[in-house]
Design a protein around this motif. Structure first.
Motif, PDB file in Angstrom:
ATOM      1  N   SER A 435       0.850  -1.187   0.000  1.00  0.00           N
ATOM      2  CA  SER A 435       0.000   0.000   0.000  1.00  0.00           C
ATOM      3  C   SER A 435       0.883   1.234   0.000  1.00  0.00           C
ATOM      4  O   SER A 435       1.986   1.216   0.542  1.00  0.00           O
ATOM      5  CB  SER A 435      -0.898   0.019   1.245  1.00  0.00           C
ATOM      6  OG  SER A 435      -1.616   1.237   1.328  1.00  0.00           O
ATOM      7  N   GLN A 436       0.404   2.306  -0.580  1.00  0.00           N
ATOM      8  CA  GLN A 436       1.142   3.568  -0.531  1.00  0.00           C
ATOM      9  C   GLN A 436       0.892   4.314   0.768  1.00  0.00           C
ATOM     10  O   GLN A 436       1.563   5.302   1.046  1.00  0.00           O
ATOM     11  CB  GLN A 436       0.770   4.433  -1.732  1.00  0.00           C
ATOM     12  CG  GLN A 436       1.301   3.871  -3.050  1.00  0.00           C
ATOM     13  CD  GLN A 436       0.963   4.746  -4.240  1.00  0.00           C
ATOM     14  OE1 GLN A 436      -0.173   5.206  -4.387  1.00  0.00           O
ATOM     15  NE2 GLN A 436       1.931   4.986  -5.097  1.00  0.00           N
ATOM     16  N   ASN A 437      -0.033   3.818   1.574  1.00  0.00           N
ATOM     17  CA  ASN A 437      -0.317   4.387   2.890  1.00  0.00           C
ATOM     18  C   ASN A 437      -0.181   3.290   3.935  1.00  0.00           C
ATOM     19  O   ASN A 437      -0.663   2.168   3.731  1.00  0.00           O
ATOM     20  CB  ASN A 437      -1.734   4.966   2.935  1.00  0.00           C
ATOM     21  CG  ASN A 437      -1.914   6.077   1.921  1.00  0.00           C
ATOM     22  OD1 ASN A 437      -1.287   7.119   2.023  1.00  0.00           O
ATOM     23  ND2 ASN A 437      -2.763   5.840   0.933  1.00  0.00           N
ATOM     24  N   LEU A 438       0.426   3.613   5.066  1.00  0.00           N
ATOM     25  CA  LEU A 438       0.668   2.584   6.065  1.00  0.00           C
ATOM     26  C   LEU A 438      -0.626   1.925   6.520  1.00  0.00           C
ATOM     27  O   LEU A 438      -0.664   0.714   6.770  1.00  0.00           O
ATOM     28  CB  LEU A 438       1.410   3.173   7.262  1.00  0.00           C
ATOM     29  CG  LEU A 438       1.826   2.145   8.314  1.00  0.00           C
ATOM     30  CD1 LEU A 438       3.214   2.434   8.835  1.00  0.00           C
ATOM     31  CD2 LEU A 438       0.840   2.102   9.477  1.00  0.00           C
ATOM     32  N   LEU A 439      -1.712   2.681   6.642  1.00  0.00           N
ATOM     33  CA  LEU A 439      -2.971   2.135   7.133  1.00  0.00           C
ATOM     34  C   LEU A 439      -3.855   1.572   6.021  1.00  0.00           C
ATOM     35  O   LEU A 439      -5.007   1.226   6.253  1.00  0.00           O
ATOM     36  CB  LEU A 439      -3.724   3.202   7.923  1.00  0.00           C
ATOM     37  CG  LEU A 439      -3.009   3.685   9.194  1.00  0.00           C
ATOM     38  CD1 LEU A 439      -3.790   4.801   9.870  1.00  0.00           C
ATOM     39  CD2 LEU A 439      -2.796   2.536  10.166  1.00  0.00           C
ATOM     40  N   GLY A 440      -3.307   1.464   4.820  1.00  0.00           N
ATOM     41  CA  GLY A 440      -4.030   0.818   3.741  1.00  0.00           C
ATOM     42  C   GLY A 440      -4.803   1.793   2.861  1.00  0.00           C
ATOM     43  O   GLY A 440      -4.695   3.006   3.017  1.00  0.00           O
ATOM     44  N   PRO A 441      -5.565   1.231   1.904  1.00  0.00           N
ATOM     45  CA  PRO A 441      -5.828  -0.194   1.728  1.00  0.00           C
ATOM     46  C   PRO A 441      -4.640  -0.946   1.110  1.00  0.00           C
ATOM     47  O   PRO A 441      -3.915  -0.400   0.280  1.00  0.00           O
ATOM     48  CB  PRO A 441      -7.028  -0.220   0.788  1.00  0.00           C
ATOM     49  CG  PRO A 441      -6.908   1.051   0.002  1.00  0.00           C
ATOM     50  CD  PRO A 441      -6.332   2.059   0.946  1.00  0.00           C
ATOM     51  N   TYR A 442      -4.476  -2.213   1.530  1.00  0.00           N
ATOM     52  CA  TYR A 442      -3.428  -3.084   1.002  1.00  0.00           C
ATOM     53  C   TYR A 442      -4.009  -3.970  -0.088  1.00  0.00           C
ATOM     54  O   TYR A 442      -5.112  -4.522   0.053  1.00  0.00           O
ATOM     55  CB  TYR A 442      -2.843  -3.946   2.122  1.00  0.00           C
ATOM     56  CG  TYR A 442      -1.893  -3.173   3.004  1.00  0.00           C
ATOM     57  CD1 TYR A 442      -0.525  -3.171   2.754  1.00  0.00           C
ATOM     58  CD2 TYR A 442      -2.371  -2.413   4.066  1.00  0.00           C
ATOM     59  CE1 TYR A 442       0.347  -2.439   3.555  1.00  0.00           C
ATOM     60  CE2 TYR A 442      -1.510  -1.690   4.870  1.00  0.00           C
ATOM     61  CZ  TYR A 442      -0.157  -1.693   4.607  1.00  0.00           C
ATOM     62  OH  TYR A 442       0.706  -0.971   5.389  1.00  0.00           O
TER      63      TYR A 442
END
Length: 637
Positions: A435-442
């Motif tokens: 994911s490009q953000n730690l908290l997702g979405p994955y």
């Protein structure tokens, strides 16, 4: 031929003994001249050079030493590096050795004479060749430690273990240049029980490991009081379980900053919540800190971090084998820890129940950023215990997934979440999403949104496998992902020998630590090399090395099945002439060391140790993905 001429006056000694004799005391002078030709150089290699010169003198007996002086700076003298000729004669023919490759050297011939200054030739220069790829590989020595270590399993033999008895490793590169590895309490024959918990070892080269022993000598003092504090709040009676019956699982170690290292660890409490037909007791995640991991006894316990949280209030009357109705939403084991690109600190944890959760923690204390309420209630009541990152099946409380490990690769701009799937004895396999953000979405490589909808995570990163001439490996998962600070990434996990190998008692309980190199595909996915890391020289792989027979493995997921290799042949005219991809063509991207096949598969290449060869040596391996399959390969010798 050009000569340097230096006249030298040799003055005889006047001997005095009693009365002077006119015959013995007259000064005896003789003019001596020395000339040295300009040197010539031949047979220059990466580390040697042959130099020739000739001395001319009218008094050979006056010469004390002769040879060559040399240096990487111009105008060398005998105070720099020298090589001398010890035999008689005035022809110099010597070899300079231990030179550095691709380096310019300056050299002169010299002669020293009685009572005089050194005589030098004119200066020459030469440049050594590039390091020979062939010699570098020919001189490679592969690791020799045995995979079957059952003859050194006793605690008294722990200094010989190297990577024997490794389970659920965590690896950190420390300020002193050592890689430190820590692990779950697990060993063949439970040999570790003599030495505490969360055992450590260290290495400078990722091949040779020094065993350090336990970092925690006994159950932390806070565990049983914390357990009973929660039980009392739940209306349950206090317990006093045997301290030897607790589980010590899956530590995660990270460098927080210079001079501070954190280890998050799992303590699994024994027993059931309230006797027969109730769910299992909870687990805890605690934390230790150390200023210098070289001091293995220097880990200071910082206490409780988090425990299992239930969204079913106090309705824990669930049979411990009723997996579907598991009491807990989050299981407080298998911690991972990351400082994100914005400087925020997160604990990533979870196993088997509802999936993998993320919780922000305080950078200073390493504890939850916000005060946590009671670890039971409604789903809304326990939201502060974590946010879902990925799940294998939405709503299923028995995921068969665990051991999250999270990293950020600044070169790709993605966070990568690695997860262990299935039972650990044989089927264990590793998956990854990003994911490009730690908290997702994955999402997986096939585009599956694993955060909002759940699903089978692809690609498969490791899986039970078998190359020829070996028993192969199973149970390869619960990994550590780390880098060397220079762009090189590595995967570490346990690997188990298969069950029922003749001559090895309980062969599936043999757990060898595996370290493997990671390469990155052109689309930014990490592939793990099929052969373990053995510090093979990083010599560029040439196209003409690729033609020939390969051991090819279709590593696509198959529960508990050890995937065996078959032969695939690449021809020099860029065709696949035998094997499962027969009829395809191939091209080589030498700058990125990747083969691109006409069937759409791209594989990354690496030189690695051929662990199945006898004796072990080096070879070339590959790993690659499609949206649904994983492929491993090894070049046959």
């Amino acid at each position: 031929m050009k000569f340097s001429k230096w006249p030298l006056l040799l003055i005889g000694f006047l001997a005095l003994s009693g009365a002077c004799s006119s015959e013995s005391n007259e000064p005896d002078t003789e003019a001596t001249t020395v000339s040295i030709s300009a040197p010539t150089v031949a047979n220059v290699t990466e580390d040697k050079a042959n130099i020739i010169a000739t001395i001319t003198t009218n008094t050979p007996s006056a010469i004390l030493k002769k040879g060559f002086c040399y240096d990487t700076q111009s105008n060398p003298t005998i105070s720099n590096q020298t090589v001398e000729m010890s035999s008689a004669g005035l022809s110099l023919n010597l070899t300079l050795t231990a030179l550095e490759p691709e380096t310019k050297y300056y050299a002169k011939a010299f002669a020293t004479v009685v009572n005089g200054n050194p005589v030098y030739s004119s200066e020459i220069s030469f440049t050594t060749t590039a390091r020979s790829e062939t010699s570098e590989l020919d001189n490679y020595t592969a690791p020799t430690y045995p995979d079957n270590y059952t003859n050194i399993t006793d605690w008294s033999s722990r200094s010989q273990w190297n990577l024997a008895n490794v389970h659920d490793p965590s690896v950190v590169l420390a300020e002193d240049g050592y890689y430190y590895m820590y692990q779950t309490d697990a060993s063949y024959g439970n040999a570790h029980e003599a030495g505490g918990h969360f055992h450590g070892r260290r290495s400078k080269d990722l091949v040779n490991w020094e065993y350090l022993g336990g970092t925690m000598q006994s159950l932390p003092e806070w565990v049983i009081p914390k357990l009973n504090e929660i039980r009392e709040a739940m209306g349950l009676s206090a317990v006093q379980p045997d301290t030897k019956s607790f589980g010590y699982w899956a530590p995660c170690v990270r460098k927080v900053r210079n001079g501070l290292y954190r280890m998050y660890y799992s303590i699994v409490c024994p027993g059931l919540l309230n006797g027969e037909n109730t769910w299992s007791e909870r687990a805890f995640i605690g934390m230790m800190e150390n200023t210098d991991p070289a001091n293995n006894a220097g880990w200071e316990d910082k206490g409780y971090v988090i425990t299992n949280a239930s969204d079913r209030g106090l309705n824990f009357n669930v049979k411990p084998d009723d997996w579907t109705n598991c009491y807990y939403k989050w299981n407080a084991i298998d911690p991972s820890y990351i400082i994100d690109k914005d400087g925020k600190h997160y604990l990533i944890y979870g196993s088997w129940h509802s999936g993998i959760a993320a919780l922000e923690v305080d950078a200073t204390t390493g504890k939850p950023l916000n005060v946590l309420p009671n670890p039971w209630g409604t789903e809304q009541d326990i939201t502060s215990y974590g946010q879902l990152l990925v799940t294998r099946q939405m709503g299923n409380r028995w995921q068969a997934s665990e051991g999250p490990e999270i990293i950020y690769n600044p070169n790709t701009g993605y966070y990568y979440l690695f997860v262990a799937y299935d039972a650990l004895e044989v089927p264990y396999n590793t998956r990854v999403c990003r994911s490009q953000n730690l908290l997702g979405p994955y999402t997986g490589i096939d585009g599956t949104d694993l955060t909002r909808y759940g699903g089978e995570m692809l690609p498969v990163v490791t899986h039970p496998y078998k190359f020829s001439n070996s028993n192969g490996w199973v149970g390869i998962a619960h990994c550590a992902i780390f880098d060397d600070g220079n762009g090189n990434w590595y995967y570490a996990s346990q690997g188990r020998l298969p069950k029922d190998i003749p001559g090895i008692h309980l062969s599936n309980a043999v757990m060898m630590g595996h370290v493997r190199s990671i390469k990155w595909t052109s689309t930014g996915w990490p592939v793990v090399m099929p052969e373990r890391y053995g510090a093979v020289p990083t010599v560029a792989i040439t196209e003409d090395e690729l033609a020939g027979n390969w051991e090819h493995i279709d590593l696509a997921y198959s529960y508990g099945q050890q995937k065996a290799s078959s032969t695939m042949t690449l021809s020099a005219d860029h065709k696949v002439t035998d094997g499962s991809w027969k009829g395809a063509t191939w091209n080589y991207d030498a700058s990125n060391q990747r083969i691109i096949f006409s069937n759409g598969v791209e594989v990354c290449l690496q030189r690695e140790t051929d662990w199945e060869a006898s004796p072990r040596t080096h070879t070339i391996v590959y790993a690659g993905y499609t949206n649904s399959k994983t492929y491993w390969g090894k070049k046959k010798k």
